[in-house]
Motif scaffolding. Structure first.
Motif, PDB file in Angstrom:
ATOM      1  N   ASP A 290       0.870  -1.183   0.000  1.00  0.00           N
ATOM      2  CA  ASP A 290       0.000   0.000   0.000  1.00  0.00           C
ATOM      3  C   ASP A 290       0.898   1.221   0.000  1.00  0.00           C
ATOM      4  OD1 ASP A 290      -2.496  -1.146   0.053  1.00  0.00           O
ATOM      5  OD2 ASP A 290      -2.494  -1.373   2.240  1.00  0.00           O
ATOM      6  N   VAL A 291       0.682   2.126  -0.922  1.00  0.00           N
ATOM      7  CA  VAL A 291       1.490   3.341  -0.947  1.00  0.00           C
ATOM      8  C   VAL A 291       0.725   4.439  -0.213  1.00  0.00           C
ATOM      9  CG1 VAL A 291       2.682   5.010  -2.396  1.00  0.00           C
ATOM     10  CG2 VAL A 291       2.411   2.658  -3.185  1.00  0.00           C
ATOM     11  N   PRO A 292       1.285   4.913   0.877  1.00  0.00           N
ATOM     12  CA  PRO A 292       0.567   5.949   1.628  1.00  0.00           C
ATOM     13  C   PRO A 292       0.382   7.215   0.788  1.00  0.00           C
ATOM     14  CG  PRO A 292       2.484   5.150   2.856  1.00  0.00           C
ATOM     15  CD  PRO A 292       2.567   4.569   1.493  1.00  0.00           C
ATOM     16  N   ASP A 293      -0.674   7.893   1.120  1.00  0.00           N
ATOM     17  CA  ASP A 293      -1.001   9.136   0.447  1.00  0.00           C
ATOM     18  C   ASP A 293       0.039  10.205   0.806  1.00  0.00           C
ATOM     19  OD1 ASP A 293      -2.991  10.366  -1.137  1.00  0.00           O
ATOM     20  OD2 ASP A 293      -3.449  11.621   0.624  1.00  0.00           O
ATOM     21  N   GLN A 294       0.546  10.927  -0.206  1.00  0.00           N
ATOM     22  CA  GLN A 294       1.581  11.943   0.052  1.00  0.00           C
ATOM     23  C   GLN A 294       1.106  12.989   1.062  1.00  0.00           C
ATOM     24  OE1 GLN A 294       5.030  12.378  -1.546  1.00  0.00           O
ATOM     25  NE2 GLN A 294       4.967  13.412   0.432  1.00  0.00           N
ATOM     26  N   LYS A 295      -0.179  13.346   0.954  1.00  0.00           N
ATOM     27  CA  LYS A 295      -0.707  14.375   1.854  1.00  0.00           C
ATOM     28  C   LYS A 295      -0.636  13.907   3.314  1.00  0.00           C
ATOM     29  CE  LYS A 295      -4.779  17.136   2.328  1.00  0.00           C
ATOM     30  NZ  LYS A 295      -5.467  16.295   3.310  1.00  0.00           N
ATOM     31  N   LEU A 296      -0.976  12.657   3.501  1.00  0.00           N
ATOM     32  CA  LEU A 296      -0.927  12.112   4.871  1.00  0.00           C
ATOM     33  C   LEU A 296       0.519  12.022   5.373  1.00  0.00           C
ATOM     34  CD1 LEU A 296      -3.591   9.232   4.813  1.00  0.00           C
ATOM     35  CD2 LEU A 296      -3.847  11.592   5.612  1.00  0.00           C
ATOM     36  N   VAL A 297       1.415  11.654   4.476  1.00  0.00           N
ATOM     37  CA  VAL A 297       2.829  11.578   4.879  1.00  0.00           C
ATOM     38  C   VAL A 297       3.333  12.979   5.246  1.00  0.00           C
ATOM     39  CG1 VAL A 297       5.179  10.956   4.173  1.00  0.00           C
ATOM     40  CG2 VAL A 297       3.258   9.541   3.448  1.00  0.00           C
ATOM     41  N   ASP A 298       2.930  13.973   4.466  1.00  0.00           N
ATOM     42  CA  ASP A 298       3.353  15.345   4.777  1.00  0.00           C
ATOM     43  C   ASP A 298       2.848  15.798   6.149  1.00  0.00           C
ATOM     44  OD1 ASP A 298       4.636  15.444   2.384  1.00  0.00           O
ATOM     45  OD2 ASP A 298       3.101  16.614   1.343  1.00  0.00           O
ATOM     46  N   GLU A 299       1.630  15.365   6.482  1.00  0.00           N
ATOM     47  CA  GLU A 299       1.095  15.716   7.809  1.00  0.00           C
ATOM     48  C   GLU A 299       1.851  14.984   8.914  1.00  0.00           C
ATOM     49  OE1 GLU A 299      -3.416  16.174   6.037  1.00  0.00           O
ATOM     50  OE2 GLU A 299      -3.058  14.703   7.623  1.00  0.00           O
ATOM     51  N   PHE A 300       2.155  13.726   8.620  1.00  0.00           N
ATOM     52  CA  PHE A 300       2.841  12.874   9.609  1.00  0.00           C
ATOM     53  C   PHE A 300       4.293  13.330   9.805  1.00  0.00           C
ATOM     54  CE2 PHE A 300       5.396   8.964  10.350  1.00  0.00           C
ATOM     55  CZ  PHE A 300       4.809   8.503  11.517  1.00  0.00           C
ATOM     56  N   LEU A 301       4.921  13.717   8.701  1.00  0.00           N
ATOM     57  CA  LEU A 301       6.354  14.052   8.722  1.00  0.00           C
ATOM     58  C   LEU A 301       6.565  15.456   8.148  1.00  0.00           C
ATOM     59  CD1 LEU A 301       9.264  12.819   9.189  1.00  0.00           C
ATOM     60  CD2 LEU A 301       9.234  12.243   6.764  1.00  0.00           C
ATOM     61  N   PRO A 302       6.366  16.483   8.966  1.00  0.00           N
ATOM     62  CA  PRO A 302       6.567  17.841   8.442  1.00  0.00           C
ATOM     63  C   PRO A 302       8.037  18.101   8.122  1.00  0.00           C
ATOM     64  CG  PRO A 302       5.748  17.869  10.724  1.00  0.00           C
ATOM     65  CD  PRO A 302       6.035  16.452  10.380  1.00  0.00           C
ATOM     66  N   LYS A 303       8.293  19.245   7.544  1.00  0.00           N
ATOM     67  CA  LYS A 303       9.665  19.609   7.151  1.00  0.00           C
ATOM     68  C   LYS A 303      10.615  19.543   8.344  1.00  0.00           C
ATOM     69  CE  LYS A 303      11.607  23.083   4.129  1.00  0.00           C
ATOM     70  NZ  LYS A 303      12.360  22.078   3.399  1.00  0.00           N
ATOM     71  N   TYR A 304      11.827  19.125   8.088  1.00  0.00           N
ATOM     72  CA  TYR A 304      12.850  19.046   9.148  1.00  0.00           C
ATOM     73  C   TYR A 304      13.344  20.448   9.478  1.00  0.00           C
ATOM     74  CZ  TYR A 304      17.432  17.975  11.256  1.00  0.00           C
ATOM     75  OH  TYR A 304      18.517  17.911  12.082  1.00  0.00           O
ATOM     76  N   LYS A 305      13.192  20.820  10.747  1.00  0.00           N
ATOM     77  CA  LYS A 305      13.635  22.159  11.149  1.00  0.00           C
ATOM     78  C   LYS A 305      14.519  22.060  12.387  1.00  0.00           C
ATOM     79  CE  LYS A 305      10.160  25.312   9.304  1.00  0.00           C
ATOM     80  NZ  LYS A 305       8.745  24.878   9.356  1.00  0.00           N
ATOM     81  N   PRO A 306      15.822  21.825  12.196  1.00  0.00           N
ATOM     82  CA  PRO A 306      16.690  21.689  13.373  1.00  0.00           C
ATOM     83  C   PRO A 306      16.926  23.035  14.040  1.00  0.00           C
ATOM     84  CG  PRO A 306      17.980  21.634  11.365  1.00  0.00           C
ATOM     85  CD  PRO A 306      16.555  21.734  10.941  1.00  0.00           C
ATOM     86  N   GLU A 307      17.225  22.980  15.329  1.00  0.00           N
ATOM     87  CA  GLU A 307      17.542  24.231  16.031  1.00  0.00           C
ATOM     88  C   GLU A 307      18.978  24.657  15.767  1.00  0.00           C
ATOM     89  OE1 GLU A 307      16.482  23.551  20.113  1.00  0.00           O
ATOM     90  OE2 GLU A 307      14.363  23.400  19.560  1.00  0.00           O
ATOM     91  N   LEU A 308      19.866  23.686  15.636  1.00  0.00           N
ATOM     92  CA  LEU A 308      21.271  23.991  15.420  1.00  0.00           C
ATOM     93  C   LEU A 308      21.707  23.483  14.059  1.00  0.00           C
ATOM     94  CD1 LEU A 308      22.697  22.862  18.895  1.00  0.00           C
ATOM     95  CD2 LEU A 308      21.864  25.109  18.236  1.00  0.00           C
TER      96      LEU A 308
END
Ligand SMILES: Cc1ncc(C[n+]2csc(CCOP(=O)(O)OP(=O)(O)O)c2C)c(N)n1
Ligand code: SF4
Lengths: 297, 393
Positions: B179-197
């Motif tokens: 099953d290929v997950p829906d891109q929209k759901l993946v985007d909600e599950f895994l937002p953009k990586y925003k490191p502090e450092l």
């Protein structure tokens, strides 16, 4: 003189008279603060990054000994992808980290065309681990793994022509420089930064500890390396060596003995008796190189 | 959600694509090569907005991952076997610098003799690098675990690299429906990586400092606390994944273990065979269960103890070998019980090295040996090799 704060300064622990910090300061001040720097394991990293201090006023990453060029590749691509393509990416490597163990990573970075300015700080041996020979060590120099002795003249292989090898990758800009000629060095840094794509700067940095000379003579030694034709200052765009620009031509080139005699690493060539055949070979190789490059006026 | 039939490498590549990495430095090696090929294809076709770095070695692949991740990019790569050994130095450094790089692995044997087939030696040998380690049983798990790995590794409480292993050929090259997950759901599950450092000229900072004896231990301690914390974070992320995508993951997955006298521990693709063997043996009234480890680092020691403490024998199957000792999993399982006065007998079976098939009969043999051990009440041969061809020895 620019009115900016030093980007490499406070609290480094290099030996007195070390050529490396002199070069790094000049290069970073030319590049300015919008720079990410990379260093290899080696003297520069050890003397400047001891946690919790740092001598670097630009963001710096040290990963390992052999991979400034590949870490820089990742940085350059990531910065571009994240929309920060105006940031300079300057990778520093010692001669060990560049000529020897990092050679493959360097070649890969150059060949892939990354917009990285790679600076090799060449002190002609592995200094951080105690003066072992490198493929950058000159013929006749005594190091701890090529010691002079009854059956040894010291290093018995000529120095690898690394800058020429880099230029042969047909990169947009290659240059050699040294700290004795800071204006020449800065001009070359500026050219490299203004040139898109991979550029290679080979910077000779005398090391009083490894070359065995007294620490106030660093600049003098670098000047002698150029003045005797041991180290030729040149720049080249692309890989056609017919277009080479010798940035310091020599009028009345000095004999190499003037350079050799000032350093403990060559002392065995003069004492207990003069090893004339070795000195003659060194001189002959320089003469040939200078002729080939058109160094003499 | 769409159902498609794909090879394991494509499943991990798809998991990577759905996770939207910024930079993918990679170097080809059997059996993982399809991963960089697929990523290149996605980029070439405009399906993926990432930068691929076609590095000249795996050492440089991991070095470039480190550089890119330190800039705040989401980064992944793929490798196997010799490639993983070559990048080992940099794997320690990625973890020590707390960079959440994710790697898809096609688990393969290490030379010599050179061998391209399934084996866990490549990643087990890297267990002390500080990376999280996930092992998939099926292609679906390979895909899902890639997405999960990014989320766990990038969690501020963790910030460590992680790898997802799929078995060479048995999964990497085998077609399975996923099953290929829906891109929209993946985007909600895994937002953009925003490191502090990160490496930022407006906030200069030194990464990869020189750590003297006064400070080195504290760096390592903090790193170890983070991977311990990851254990909790993994549970949270598994739960969130289930809510979002409906598929359930657990660090260990027991099967018919409740009343089992013999519990067989496995990792990777042989776990399916283990369940089939358990079913067959259960039909004959044998009290046997099996359990697979989906997570190997952080080690799910507590979960294993809770599951197995009432069994008579734990039979550990290792697709790896620490020469002069035995299997790695065996040693680690045994260590969990060291301070308990009563515990099951624990035996180790070295099995399936270099791609040798693992068969239902093997599990039956292991069960029989385990019952003999129970009868004797002691372990005579703690480490045994299954399927040794005596003729070539
Ligand atoms: C893979 C690896 N091999 C060896 C070393 C040991 N080592 C650290 S620095 C160094 C020599 C550095 O020499 P160079 O690059 O010339 O820099 P310098 O110290 O002279 O500035 C060596 C051999 C290491 N850190 N990593
Ligand atoms: S050993 Fe040489 S290169 Fe190293 S810090 Fe001292 S002078 Fe500089």
């Amino acid at each position: 003189m620019k009115e900016e704060k030093e980007l490499f300064s406070v609290g480094h622990r290099a030996c007195a008279g070390c050529g490396e910090p002199i070069a790094v300061r000049a290069i970073l001040n030319e590049a300015g603060p919008n720079t990410v720097a990379i260093v290899c394991t080696g003297c520069l990293e050890v003397v400047s990054t001891g946690w919790p201090e740092t001598a670097w006023e630009v963001p710096l990453i040290h990963a390992a000994f052999e991979n400034s060029a590949s870490v820089a590749s990742g940085i350059e691509v990531a910065l571009r992808k994240l929309g920060k393509k105006d940031t300079n990416v300057i990778a520093f490597g010692g001669d060990g980290g560049t000529f020897d163990i990092g050679f493959q990573a360097l070649s890969g970075m150059l060949e892939r065309g990354h917009n990285v300015k790679y600076v090799c700080l060449d002190n002609e041996a592995y200094m951080n681990t105690g003066i072992q020979r490198c493929s950058s060590t000159p013929y006749g120099a005594s190091t701890t793994t090529s010691p002079a002795g009854k059956y040894s003249i010291g290093e018995d292989r000529p120095k690898k022509p690394l800058a020429a090898i880099c230029a042969s990758h047909d990169i947009p800009y290659t240059a050699t420089a040294t700290i004795a000629y800071p204006e020449d060095l800065k001009k070359k840094v500026k050219t490299a930064l203004e040139t898109k794509g991979p550029c290679f700067l080979h910077v000779l940095v005398p090391c009083p500890t490894g070359w065995r000379f007294s620490s106030e003579k660093t600049v003098e030694l670098a000047k002698l390396a150029v003045g005797t034709g041991v180290f030729v200052l040149w720049e080249l765009r692309g890989s056609n060596f017919n277009n080479i620009n010798i940035t310091k031509k020599l009028k009345g080139r000095k004999p190499v003995t003037e350079y050799l005699k000032t350093q403990g690493r060559f002392r065995h060539l003069f004492r207990p008796e003069i090893k004339q055949d070795v000195i003659d070979k060194i001189q002959k190789d320089i003469d040939e190189k200078c002729k080939r490059f058109g160094v003499d006026l | 959600m769409v159902k498609i039939t794909i090879r394991g490498n494509m499943a991990t590549a798809l998991g990577a694509k759905l996770s939207r990495p910024d930079v993918v430095p990679a170097y080809p090696i059997t059996p993982s090569t399809l991963f960089p090929e697929k990523i290149s294809e996605y980029i070439a076709d405009g399906e993926m907005d990432a930068e691929m770095i076609r590095v000249e070695s795996e050492h440089s692949a991991m070095s470039a991952c480190i550089g890119a991740s330190a800039c705040g990019a989401r980064v992944c790569t793929a490798s196997a076997s010799q490639g993983i050994s070559l990048m080992s130095e940099m794997m320690f450094i990625a973890a020590g610098m707390r960079l959440p790089v994710v790697m898809a692995v096609g688990n393969r044997a290490l030379a010599a003799p050179i061998n391209i087939w399934c084996d866990h030696q490549d990643t087990i040998s890297q267990r002390d690098t500080g990376w999280l380690q996930f092992y998939a049983e099926k292609n679906q798990e390979g895909l899902d675990l890639m997405i999960i790995a990014f989320k766990v590794c990038e969690d501020k409480r963790v910030l460590l690299p992680g790898m997802v292993g799929i078995d060479a050929f048995v999964l990497t090259h085998t077609l399975e429906a996923v099953d290929v997950p829906d891109q929209k759901l993946v985007d909600e599950f895994l937002p953009k990586y925003k490191p502090e450092l990160y490496l930022d000229p407006s906030k200069p900072m030194t990464f990869g400092s020189f750590g003297t004896p006064e400070f080195y231990q504290e760096f390592k301690y903090a790193q170890v606390k983070a991977i311990e914390k990851a254990s909790e974070v993994i549970d949270e992320v598994f739960a969130e994944f289930k809510k979002k995508f409906g598929r359930e993951y657990k660090k260990i997955v027991p099967y018919k273990c409740e009343d089992a006298d013999v519990i067989i521990l496995t990792m990777g693709s042989m776990s399916g065979t283990a369940r089939a063997a358990v079913n067959k043996m259960r039909e004959k009234g044998k009290k046997v269960g099996c359990c697979k480890l989906t997570v190997y680092r952080p080690f799910p020691g507590k979960e294993i103890v809770d599951l197995t403490k009432n069994a008579k024998v734990i039979a550990v199957l290792d697709r790896d070998i620490s020469p002069g000792f035995g299997g790695a999993l065996y040693g680690e399982v045994a260590a969990q019980f060291i301070n308990t006065s009563e515990h099951p007998l624990i035996t180790d079976y070295i099995i399936g090295l270099g791609g040798r098939d693992v068969l239902i009969e093997d599990f039956e043999e292991i069960y029989d040996k385990s019952i003999e051990t129970v009868k004797k009440g002691r372990v005579e041969k703690p480490v045994e090799w299954i399927h040794l061809n005596q003729e070539v020895l």
